[in-house]
Scaffold this motif. Sequence first.
Motif, mmCIF file in Angstrom:
data_model
loop_
_atom_site.group_PDB
_atom_site.id
_atom_site.type_symbol
_atom_site.label_atom_id
_atom_site.label_comp_id
_atom_site.label_asym_id
_atom_site.label_seq_id
_atom_site.Cartn_x
_atom_site.Cartn_y
_atom_site.Cartn_z
ATOM 1 N N ASN A 37 0.789 -1.265 -0.090
ATOM 2 C CA ASN A 37 -0.228 0.048 0.061
ATOM 3 C C ASN A 37 1.019 1.187 0.080
ATOM 4 O OD1 ASN A 37 -2.278 1.769 0.276
ATOM 5 N ND2 ASN A 37 -2.215 1.426 2.534
ATOM 6 N N TYR A 71 -0.769 5.085 0.920
ATOM 7 C CA TYR A 71 -1.608 5.254 1.911
ATOM 8 C C TYR A 71 -1.447 6.559 2.763
ATOM 9 C CZ TYR A 71 -5.052 5.048 5.577
ATOM 10 O OH TYR A 71 -5.952 5.366 6.535
ATOM 11 N N GLU A 77 -12.949 -2.919 -4.279
ATOM 12 C CA GLU A 77 -11.631 -2.869 -3.288
ATOM 13 C C GLU A 77 -11.828 -2.112 -2.164
ATOM 14 O OE1 GLU A 77 -7.453 -4.108 -5.369
ATOM 15 O OE2 GLU A 77 -7.960 -1.893 -5.058
ATOM 16 N N LEU A 87 -9.652 -0.733 1.717
ATOM 17 C CA LEU A 87 -8.239 -1.103 2.460
ATOM 18 C C LEU A 87 -8.722 -1.534 4.092
ATOM 19 C CD1 LEU A 87 -6.517 2.381 1.930
ATOM 20 C CD2 LEU A 87 -5.622 0.141 1.225
ATOM 21 N N ARG A 91 -5.238 -4.501 0.685
ATOM 22 C CA ARG A 91 -6.399 -4.559 -0.293
ATOM 23 C C ARG A 91 -7.057 -5.623 -0.491
ATOM 24 N NH1 ARG A 91 -5.823 0.486 -3.013
ATOM 25 N NH2 ARG A 91 -3.749 1.352 -2.857
ATOM 26 N N SER A 102 -6.652 -11.909 -1.506
ATOM 27 C CA SER A 102 -7.131 -10.451 -1.555
ATOM 28 C C SER A 102 -8.421 -10.598 -2.370
ATOM 29 C CB SER A 102 -6.279 -9.936 -2.653
ATOM 30 O OG SER A 102 -6.223 -10.571 -3.910
#
Lengths: 528, 257
Positions: A271, A274, A318, A320, A335, A476
């Motif tokens: 990520n 972020y 998607e 987080l 994700r 995922s």
Amino acid sequence: MKNLIRFVIAIMSVWTGTVWATERPAAPSERPSGTGIIVHSDGYILTAQHVIANARRVIVVTPGEVRASAIVVSTDPEHDLALLKADTVGLSEASLGHAGAVRLDQEVIAVGFPFGLREVSVTRGRIAAVRTKGVQRVFQVDAAVNPGNSGGPLYNAEGEVIGILTTKFSHPSGIVPEGMAFAVPLSYATPLLANIDGFDFTAIGKSRSVKKAKKGKAADDERLAAMLRTTVRIETARGADPSPTPMTPAPAETTKRHDPAPSTAQGETRNPSYRVPDQAAVQQVNEQLRKTQQEQLQALTQQGIPVPEGMVLIPAGEFLMGSEDGLPDMRPMHRVQVSTYWLDQHEVTNRQYRQCMESGGCAPPKDHSAYDDAARADHPVTNVTWSQARNYCGWRGKRLPTEAEWEKAARGIDGRLYPWGNSDEMVKTRATKNGTVPVGSIEFARSPYGVADLVMNASEWVNDWYAEDFYRSSPSRDPQGPARGAFKVLRGGEPSDRPLELRASYRGWDDMSYWGPSVGFRCAQDGS
Amino acid sequence: MVSRLRWVAGAILLAAIQGEAATPERNRPDDGMAFQTIVDLEQTARLIAILLDSGRSVINENQPLFDDPVKVDKGFTPDVFERQLARMFRDRSGLDLADVESARIPISAKKWLKDLLAVSKQVVKDAQPVINKAAGQSQLIPAVFGSRVAGRFTERTGVQLKQTALAPRNPANAPDAVERSALEMFATPDYPREKTISEATAKTGLVRLMYPLYVTRQCLDCHGEPKGAPDKMGYPREGLRLGQNAGAISVAIHIAP
């Protein structure tokens, strides 16, 4: 080839111990890293994952000092195994053996390249123990094996590979005592070997029956020559590079999707961009999410698909999940793709639970003082076990949400801390700190999708088993949690003075038979 | 081709728990125990630990019933216990206790799970007078249940079964060296939850498995805060916190000669 034979003869004369010949410093850019074993003539090499971890470039040096660059085909960090493909063909393949037939106290032979040395070492020992720690299971070998042997083969007396040497297993005493080594049983490499096109699994354990008639020194020599022919040295270049040449991941790498490619630094890739969103950004995301939600609802209505009563549509996409700065079980932030689903807007109330009881579908809450209180008919039902929650949802033709579904509904897609954004101050605004309140009455705690009470009222059973380290290996797409466990996950903090427990990423858990005055649930349903 | 595909798929699914199948001609009796057999015994030990812990959980769950000051006949018969135990065990292991024969588990596990179930029911049966006592607090708590079951099971089967902790209330539950080192590992905060530790050594001829236990909310009544204050059995509370490791179930199986 002549050199090799001379070398084998040299070994034969000092057979009892570790043997090495002339030292040669490695080229400055490449480090001798470990050992590997040829498992297929088209350049497939099996080694230990830590040998090539974070490597920018991997070089395989086959017997006869032929150097070939290699790519990582697939890795299994859990068992510390990796499969490489070197840019070469026509190699001699090692005979592979049945790890399941390995016996305590049997004789074994380790072959590998000690650090900084070009020549191979051969060490004999015995299987002293089988040790298991969680999913890691290893043979303990009582032989002084050099660290450079790591990733190299462990042979049985018949010259079949039965394990891959690893340094990634911690001995119960904390340090690995001198004269002890660990090897991963070869059976754990099966999923990796399945990446090799046309790999002949039926050949495993075959060579022994063919050769078993052969006894005596000549046969021993032949076996040793075969061992040396199939053992390779692995060199890697590590660290940052201004112009990295990333290794091409073979298509087969999808088998271990969660494992970051060895060419990238771990942790950062998950990520990279972020940041905690500010409140203006939060509002913008809320508007965007509601717009998508409305559009999809309209589309459904046009198709004549009814909206399940009291449920909120969460469109596919998607989000987080987890957090980097919370508790260890929230890490890493990652994700997750979740398919479209419906989630109850409110927690199941005492009134609703009563309908199930009266129809005979549900057992009474374990403590029914709150349930019996008519004034609390619209409070969430509490004092229910996980199985009771599951039964109720089943009775409704629904199911419990997954952990991922719960979290996505609570925090939207932008990784915010709470349903309302990132303000810790809001945590303190709920007047009563004790017990539940009627569902939907805490306006500010509504999630971006309009789901009420995900935090601040009862905490909620979800479907998943709890595993502290699950996020490190979570799929995922639509993760369902670990296959087994001892505890079920409870999501959504009850009101308290501890903001951490009210975060959307907070993961509670308890015995599935646990019940209490703050434990409730809500149900979910698959989207079309 | 079909048979190879099956081999591959089977191996991928089962590698973690089963390893590889050993072909019969490789079983030479003069050698040590085969890896495959060790893996089977490990799985057996794990199931034994889960069943004992499930029994403890059922007893734990029923404490409010046992403590009911008014009700005399609590109705917690061995059969009621068995039903609750079977449900708990099925949820945690995926196995149906009523039908262990057809489960894909080692033969040793089938036999010993049945023995352990019988012993557990016997302990509940023998405790009926205590359970049905009108006044006062229950004397049948998880730890007492666990040690009675473990003791009888060991007597019956020769499989050593024991509850242990770094600081046990019952000195008979004190850990030996192997247990201590596993307990110390479980106690480190970053040790992954629920991961068992086991070993089979040529020297001892034993397969040993340690199954970690964790503090749940119901444990806190007796083992939580305030530290030092006596619980309902009169023992000083340990001041344990939710989620902390609270000991382990230790299983030791002799490798058959």
